[in-house]
Scaffold this motif. Structure first.
Motif, PDB file in Angstrom:
ATOM      1  N   UNK A   1       0.380  -1.385   0.260  1.00  0.00           N
ATOM      2  CA  UNK A   1       0.024  -0.374  -0.245  1.00  0.00           C
ATOM      3  C   UNK A   1       0.954   1.658   0.290  1.00  0.00           C
ATOM      4  N   UNK A   2       1.751   0.588   0.880  1.00  0.00           N
ATOM      5  CA  UNK A   2       3.090   2.314   0.720  1.00  0.00           C
ATOM      6  C   UNK A   2       2.306   3.721   1.081  1.00  0.00           C
ATOM      7  N   UNK A   3       3.156   4.685   1.495  1.00  0.00           N
ATOM      8  CA  UNK A   3       2.534   5.594   2.779  1.00  0.00           C
ATOM      9  C   UNK A   3       1.717   7.256   1.753  1.00  0.00           C
TER      10      UNK A   3
ATOM     11  N   UNK B   1      -4.462  -4.262   5.593  1.00  0.00           N
ATOM     12  CA  UNK B   1      -4.489  -4.018   4.671  1.00  0.00           C
ATOM     13  C   UNK B   1      -4.533  -2.258   5.513  1.00  0.00           C
ATOM     14  N   UNK B   2      -5.119  -2.480   6.636  1.00  0.00           N
ATOM     15  CA  UNK B   2      -5.653  -1.541   7.636  1.00  0.00           C
ATOM     16  C   UNK B   2      -4.625  -0.876   8.285  1.00  0.00           C
ATOM     17  N   UNK B   3      -4.295  -2.113   8.628  1.00  0.00           N
ATOM     18  CA  UNK B   3      -2.769  -1.892   9.542  1.00  0.00           C
ATOM     19  C   UNK B   3      -1.815  -1.118   9.192  1.00  0.00           C
ATOM     20  N   UNK B   4      -1.866  -1.089   7.778  1.00  0.00           N
ATOM     21  CA  UNK B   4      -0.571  -0.371   6.956  1.00  0.00           C
ATOM     22  C   UNK B   4      -1.190   0.760   6.711  1.00  0.00           C
ATOM     23  N   UNK B   5      -2.379   1.668   6.578  1.00  0.00           N
ATOM     24  CA  UNK B   5      -3.129   2.717   6.355  1.00  0.00           C
ATOM     25  C   UNK B   5      -2.963   3.402   7.352  1.00  0.00           C
ATOM     26  N   UNK B   6      -1.775   5.019   7.676  1.00  0.00           N
ATOM     27  CA  UNK B   6      -2.090   5.863   7.775  1.00  0.00           C
ATOM     28  C   UNK B   6      -3.096   6.531   8.989  1.00  0.00           C
ATOM     29  N   UNK B   7      -2.465   6.624  10.042  1.00  0.00           N
ATOM     30  CA  UNK B   7      -4.177   7.296  11.000  1.00  0.00           C
ATOM     31  C   UNK B   7      -4.461   8.924   9.961  1.00  0.00           C
ATOM     32  N   UNK B   8      -5.427   9.267   9.764  1.00  0.00           N
ATOM     33  CA  UNK B   8      -5.855  10.329   8.874  1.00  0.00           C
ATOM     34  C   UNK B   8      -6.272   9.857   7.572  1.00  0.00           C
ATOM     35  N   UNK B   9      -5.699   9.290   7.129  1.00  0.00           N
ATOM     36  CA  UNK B   9      -5.704   8.948   4.888  1.00  0.00           C
ATOM     37  C   UNK B   9      -7.127   8.237   5.135  1.00  0.00           C
ATOM     38  N   UNK B  10      -8.412   8.460   5.199  1.00  0.00           N
ATOM     39  CA  UNK B  10      -9.318   8.915   5.074  1.00  0.00           C
ATOM     40  C   UNK B  10      -9.406   7.916   3.936  1.00  0.00           C
TER      41      UNK B  10
END
Length: 387
Positions: A282-284, A314-323
């Motif tokens: 997924x990346x950042x 996948x959710x674990x790899x997505x930063x907070x606020x990246x809705x």
């Protein structure tokens, strides 16, 4: 003894692999027990809802509903196509995709049988829309419920974000269904005479039990409880009216073994790098490139390990606020599970209903066409999310 299907052997293999993982220490006994406890309500739901569907079919509820759908089309296949697409989409959006797979698939198969049409176009309509029409509301898909707290959107706001991606996904699905499955079977048909069930009491009880289940879904009663109550009611009616229909084969042990093994194996993979792997894919980047990467990752992982663990990883790899990135992941895991039979619970339930209905699903055709629709639907819906 009835020969095992290839998916039965896959399920047995997964269950055995889960046992080996525990024995070898790759998954601790505590983690395995926790996994089984977590999926226990899911297993109860699976067993109960399939018993409900089997006995409801025996009570001829699906034949009566099929006649009603045929009457709406007035003998025209194009109209029948529109009715089936609309019915499947609305059922998925308002109830959830698993309900569509369990209760609508037998209606579609009964409709094909009574009209003398090929069963496969109607069956594929159900399973494709059970997945691709599950974006609009939190209740439409368990993955949406898992994501609702993280994205911080109430149902109306959630629908406001997802209505255009949902429209895009349904449009792609409907176009592919017509071109690949329906166009060659298009012809006029004669609506069948009104179907009258042999046992009116069983019919009414089974129909009432299905309505109880649907009401439970609408009022957010736990699925295992809603399906369990409905199944008990129907079984009780058959005990009184027709005990010959109650046989051990009603319990879908193969599917229960499959799901248990799948989750044990996925839990093992998660403990040994699946979450980190998903995060790397997924990346950042929170921009458009990152949004498309999230959707593609969700779609790919769903067809490898199932959409529920794919979303969690996948959710674990997505930063907070990246809705937006998280919503794109939802698009991938909801619209994407169309190639592999195990990619979503709804697809597994659909395969079980098709097998029970004697419908042969060509595996290669299902995989190739499903993969094409998954890619096109996921990409177009993701683009719509960015509009």
């Amino acid at each position: 003894m009835k020969r095992l299907h290839v998916l039965d052997w896959v399920g047995i293999g997964l269950f055995a692999a889960g046992g080996v993982a525990v024995a070898a220490g790759l998954l601790s006994v505590g983690e395995a027990e926790s996994t089984v406890r977590r999926i226990a309500p899911l297993l109860v739901f699976l067993g109960a809802v399939i018993i409900l569907a089997e006995l409801t079919a025996q009570a001829e509820v699906f034949d009566v509903l099929a006649d009603r759908l045929a009457g709406l089309a007035r003998g025209r296949t194009v109209a029948l196509f529109a009715v089936c697409v609309g019915f499947a989409a609305v059922t998925t959006v308002t109830l959830n995709l698993d309900t569509t797979a369990v209760l609508l698939t037998p209606v579609m198969l009964a409709l094909a049988r009574r009209l003398g049409l090929p069963a496969l176009p109607l069956a594929v309509t159900t399973v494709w829309l059970a997945n691709t029409a599950s974006l609009l509301l939190p209740v439409s898909n368990l993955t949406n419920l898992l994501a609702a707290g993280r994205v911080g959107l109430e149902p109306v706001a959630f629908a406001g974000q997802m209505w255009l991606p949902q429209l895009a996904a349904i449009t792609v699905t409907a176009a592919a269904l017509w071109l690949v499955y329906w166009r060659s079977a298009a012809r006029r048909f004669t609506p069948p005479p009104e179907h009258r069930p042999r046992d009116a009491v069983l019919f009414r009880v089974a129909l009432g039990a299905c309505l109880v289940f649907v009401a439970g879904v609408l009022f957010e009663v736990p699925l295992w409880l809603a399906s369990g109550v409905a199944a008990v009611v129907v079984v009780g009616a058959f005990v009184v009216r027709d005990r010959s229909a109650l046989r051990p084969g009603l319990l879908p042990w193969r599917l229960l073994v499959f799901v248990t093994g799948l989750f044990l194996v996925v839990e093992t993979l998660g403990a040994h790098g699946l979450d980190r792997f998903a995060g790397t894919l997924i990346g950042t980047d929170p921009g458009a490139a990152g949004v498309f990467r999230a959707a593609a990752t969700g779609m790919g992982l769903a067809n490898v390990v199932n959409n529920l663990p794919a979303y969690i990883a996948g959710e674990a790899g997505i930063g907070a606020g990246h809705r937006t990135q998280l919503l794109a992941l939802l698009i991938g895991v909801n619209v994407g599970p169309l190639a592999a039979p195990w990619a979503s619970l709804a697809t597994l339930l659909w395969w079980e209903r098709c097998r029970a209905g004697g419908v042969r699903v060509p595996a290669a055709q299902f995989l190739l066409t499903g993969a094409a629709v998954a890619v096109a639907g996921t990409m177009l819906a993701t683009a719509a999310l960015l509009v």
